[in-house]
Structure formats: C-alpha cells, structure tokens
Design an enzyme around this catalytic site. Structure first.
Site, PDB file in Angstrom:
ATOM      1  CB  ALA A  81      -0.951  -0.005   1.196  1.00 13.88           C
ATOM      2  CB  THR A  82       4.266   2.092   1.237  1.00 10.73           C
ATOM      3  OG1 THR A  82       3.983   1.798   2.608  1.00 10.73           O
ATOM      4  CG2 THR A  82       5.227   3.259   1.153  1.00 10.73           C
ATOM      5  CG  ASN A 111      -3.116   3.513  10.275  1.00  2.89           C
ATOM      6  OD1 ASN A 111      -3.718   4.470   9.801  1.00  2.89           O
ATOM      7  ND2 ASN A 111      -1.908   3.622  10.752  1.00  2.89           N
ATOM      8  CD  GLN A 154      -4.873  -1.238   9.155  1.00  4.33           C
ATOM      9  OE1 GLN A 154      -5.546  -2.114   9.709  1.00  4.33           O
ATOM     10  NE2 GLN A 154      -3.561  -1.169   9.312  1.00  4.33           N
ATOM     11  CB  ALA A 197      -1.017  -9.168   0.121  1.00  4.87           C
ATOM     12  CG  HIS A 198       1.535  -6.772   5.142  1.00  2.77           C
ATOM     13  ND1 HIS A 198       1.595  -6.378   6.450  1.00  2.77           N
ATOM     14  CD2 HIS A 198       1.784  -5.662   4.408  1.00  2.77           C
ATOM     15  CE1 HIS A 198       1.881  -5.081   6.503  1.00  2.77           C
ATOM     16  NE2 HIS A 198       1.992  -4.630   5.275  1.00  2.77           N
ATOM     17  CB  THR A 212      10.323  -9.407 -12.988  1.00  5.35           C
ATOM     18  OG1 THR A 212      11.200  -9.072 -14.050  1.00  5.35           O
ATOM     19  CG2 THR A 212       9.888 -10.856 -13.098  1.00  5.35           C
ATOM     20  CB  CYS A 271       7.974   3.863  17.959  1.00  2.53           C
ATOM     21  SG  CYS A 271       9.253   3.503  19.123  1.00  2.53           S
TER      22      CYS A 271
HETATM   23  N1  PMP Z   1      -1.974   2.495   4.675  1.00  2.00           N
HETATM   24  C1  PMP Z   1      -2.444   2.068   5.850  1.00  2.00           C
HETATM   25  C2  PMP Z   1      -3.753   2.589   6.343  1.00  2.00           C
HETATM   26  C3  PMP Z   1      -1.721   1.132   6.591  1.00  2.00           C
HETATM   27  O1  PMP Z   1      -2.192   0.701   7.769  1.00  2.00           O
HETATM   28  C4  PMP Z   1      -0.486   0.659   6.086  1.00  2.00           C
HETATM   29  C5  PMP Z   1       0.337  -0.359   6.859  1.00  2.00           C
HETATM   30  N2  PMP Z   1       0.709   0.070   8.134  1.00  2.00           N
HETATM   31  C6  PMP Z   1      -0.037   1.146   4.862  1.00  2.00           C
HETATM   32  C7  PMP Z   1      -0.809   2.062   4.182  1.00  2.00           C
HETATM   33  C8  PMP Z   1       1.251   0.669   4.269  1.00  2.00           C
HETATM   34  O2  PMP Z   1       1.072  -0.593   3.724  1.00  2.00           O
HETATM   35  P1  PMP Z   1       2.291  -1.515   3.276  1.00  2.00           P
HETATM   36  O3  PMP Z   1       2.854  -2.073   4.546  1.00  2.00           O
HETATM   37  O4  PMP Z   1       1.648  -2.553   2.423  1.00  2.00           O
HETATM   38  O5  PMP Z   1       3.246  -0.668   2.519  1.00  2.00           O
END
Ligand code: PMP
Length: 390
Positions: A74-75, A154, A182, A203-204, A242, A333
């Site tokens: 998501a980042t 989050n 989230q 995904a995680h 890839t 943190c």
């Molecule tokens: N957006 C939100 C709302 C999240 O909670 C997170 C993960 N902490 C992220 C983006 C970033 O996701 P990723 O770890 O897949 O880069």
C-alpha cells in the site's frame, strides 16, 4: 510464555492456504518462471497464475481485472496514486486535499507534492476520527485535482463515509483516492459502491504475504497515471518490474479466502462479526478500570480494532509491563523517543493521553481463551500501575 498476538493491524500471519499456494510458485518443479516470458510455456503458466490472482483481487473489490495494477504494497500504491495523478498533468499547479490522519505513506507524498509547488489542504477529522463529507467540502477549491481519504483508519479503526465523499468529488469534478489497506477482509469493499477512482490495497493486512499490494485504477472513464517506477513497461506502463508470481498468487488466494469469509457471514468461526464480538468482549472485560476509554467511532469501526486510553498512565511502561501481550502503542515510535501519535492528537487527545494509549487489534486466529487471558492480564497490570501512581 509466548505472548498473545494482538497486533493484527500491523500485520497478519499468512494463512496456511496462502503459504501452500505460494510455495508452488518457487522451485523448478513449480510455477517459477517470469510471467513476462512470452516464448515458452513456463512463462505462459506463470502469466496465467498472475492473471488468475489479478482476477481474484478484482472480484473481491468488484472491479475489472484490467483495473488492478500490482505494486509492492500500500505504501507504493499510495505514492503511485498521488504522484501519478499530479505528474500526469505536467507542470500545472493543482490542489490536493488529504485527511490529516492518513497513513504516512499518503501524508509524505502529499507533502512532497506541496514542496514541488502544488497546493495542499489537510482535512480535519471529528472527535471519533471520521472525515465527514462536510469537512471535505470545506477545503475544496476550483483547482482541486485529487482528494485522498482512507476507508479505515489504522490506529482507530474508524470507517469513513467514502460513498458520500465520492459523490461530492464527482459533483466537484475531482478524483478520489481511497487507502483501503486496513479495510480488506474486515468489511465488504466494492469500488462501485464506494465510488473511488483509485484504491490502495495491501496483502499482508489480510493474511497474504508482505511485499505485495495493488492499486485499483478506474478504467471508465480512463484515468491516466504517471509511472513512478520506470523500466520494462509492465502493468500497462504504470509500474515496471518483473512480477513476483508467488506474491501475486498468495495475494489472490488471500482475496478468495476473505471473500468466502464475508459471504458465509456471522455463523462462520472467525468471521469479521465474530472478531468484532471478541473485541467487544475484551473491551467489556477492561472497561471497569479507572479512567479507561475507547477511541474512535462507537459503531462505524472495523471489526478488530480497539484503541484504548488508560487514563494518564505512562504508555511505554504499560507496554513493557504487559509482557504477555504483543501489541502496539497508538504512538509513532521514533528512534530516540516516543512521540505522541498525530492521529490521536488530531481527535483531541492531550500528549499524555495519547502516550497512555494502546492499539489492541484482533484477527482471524484470535481465540476466546486468548481474550480471557488478555482481560485478566490487563486488569492485573493496570491495577498494579494505578496503585503505584496513586
Ligand atoms: N496504509 C495504511 C492505512 C496502513 O495501515 C499501512 C500499513 N501500516 C499502509 C498504508 C502501508 O502498507 P504496506 O505495509 O503494504 O506498505
């Protein structure tokens, strides 16, 4: 004793079904090839697996498979959405409005765009962490190009009224990006019902692997994004590199599992409804402690989230004392010190209250027994710490 895992909002373990499917895409006897290899059947098989996974993700969010762009998480999706929209418009200055309590992976690219000369507004949440359509309306300008509001916060779990915000954006003629990292697996997420033009996924956060995500990019009418990673022109030129077959496949299986879980509903063990019941049981078991309170919206809240402020106890000491639990503070943190969370401060908590806040997050594998143990442990530890303070 092994601590009880209560940090599902940070990340989730990979579901066994996901791990199994991923393992089949790694070795010589598996589906290991480069999905972009067009000249042999190994490549075709890998491509098929990746496309099946793309379809599984599209199905979970009610999209067309051609609207899914693979990313590393998501980042990256958030970066691609924000920078991609602004850079595709060339040098024209535009206005961007993002909620003040977005994840840093939205706030930082937004700030970067402001440094490039674009105009930036931060949209304030209400005291429950909700971004209302009225709050969005109050910052819109004639040159607003993009609004970015997360579906689920989050830290708090608060769910935003995205469909209303989307309606407003449509009327105003600007785009809407939604960070849904989230939300997946915790509630139905449908891009048409939400009205999002861009939607970030990871995904995680829902029992898939770390290191893979996706950006939904609306196709009709088509939306143009400037690539942030240049290379072989993969993903229709929007994101080169890839594709990691095993990661994509794992993400796809996680999406299928989440869809089945949502469809089967509350009867099923560990459904989102059941996770919410466990979360509410946990709260009921600690609500009697002096000065404790829940942050976030009382009802519009994702199933696993419980942000609790423990009076004005020292959060770091509290976290250290809760040895039987693996959870996080509501604070960002930094290496040198614990800074109070900007999310909690934005909804009106003082520094001391923000520092006395813990984010407890439950998920698919949380058991009733773990919840009872957690209640007992928190009562004992907070009781002792409170006695010391008074
Ligand atoms: N957006 C939100 C709302 C999240 O909670 C997170 C993960 N902490 C992220 C983006 C970033 O996701 P990723 O770890 O897949 O880069």
């Amino acid at each position: 004793m092994t601590p009880i895992y209560l940090d599902y909002a940070a990340t989730t373990p990979v579901a066994p079904e996901v791990a199994e499917a991923m393992a089949q895409c790694l070795t010589l006897d598996g589906n290991f090839a480069n999905p972009a290899s067009r000249s042999h059947r190994y490549g075709w098989q890998a491509e098929e697996a990746v496309e099946t996974a793309r379809g599984q993700i599209a199905e979970l969010i009610g999209a067309d498979a051609r609207e899914i762009v693979w990313t590393s998480g998501a980042t990256e999706s958030n970066n691609l959405a924000l920078k991609g929209v602004f850079e595709s418009a060339g040098k024209d200055v535009g206005h961007l409005a993002v909620s003040a309590i977005e994840h840093k992976s939205v706030l930082d690219p937004a700030q970067w765009l402001a440094e490039q000369g674009h105009e930036l507004s931060l949209i304030a949440p209400d005291s429950s962490g909700r971004i209302t359509a009225q709050a969005v309306a109050s910052v819109l300008r004639s040159n607003t190009r993009l609004v970015s509001v997360m579906l689920v916060n989050n830290e708090l779990g608060t769910i935003n009224p995205i469909a209303e915000i989307a309606q407003l954006c449509r009327e105003h003629g600007c785009l809407l990006h939604v960070d849904a990292a989230q939300a997946l697996g915790k509630m139905p997420v449908n891009v048409t019902e939400l009205g999002a033009d861009l939607l970030s996924l990871s995904a995680h956060k829902f029992y898939g692997p770390k290191g893979v995500g996706a950006l939904y990019v609306r196709r009709s009418p088509a939306l143009k994004l400037a690539a942030q990673i240049h290379g072989g022109g993969h993903e229709r030129g929007m994101r080169s590199g890839t594709l990691a077959t095993h990661q994509c496949v794992g993400f796809g299986v996680a999406a299928d599992l989440a869809r089945a879980e949502l469809e089967r509903g509350s009867e099923q063990k560990n459904s989102p409804e059941q996770v919410a019941q466990l979360r509410d049981r946990l709260w009921a078991g600690i609500a009697g402690l002096p000065g404790v309170r829940v942050n976030g919206h009382p009802s519009a809240r994702a199933c696993g989230h419980l942000s609790v402020t423990f009076g004005e106890l020292d959060g770091e000491l509290l976290l250290l004392s809760l040895r039987e639990l693996a959870l996080s503070t509501g604070s960002a943190c930094t290496s040198a010190s614990m800074a109070p969370s900007y999310v909690l401060k934005a909804i009106g908590l003082s520094d001391a209250e923000a520092l006395a806040t813990l984010r407890i997050s439950l998920g698919r594998y949380t058991t009733e027994h773990e919840v009872e143990r957690t209640i007992a442990h928190i009562n004992t530890v907070v009781g002792k710490l409170t006695a010391k303070v008074s």
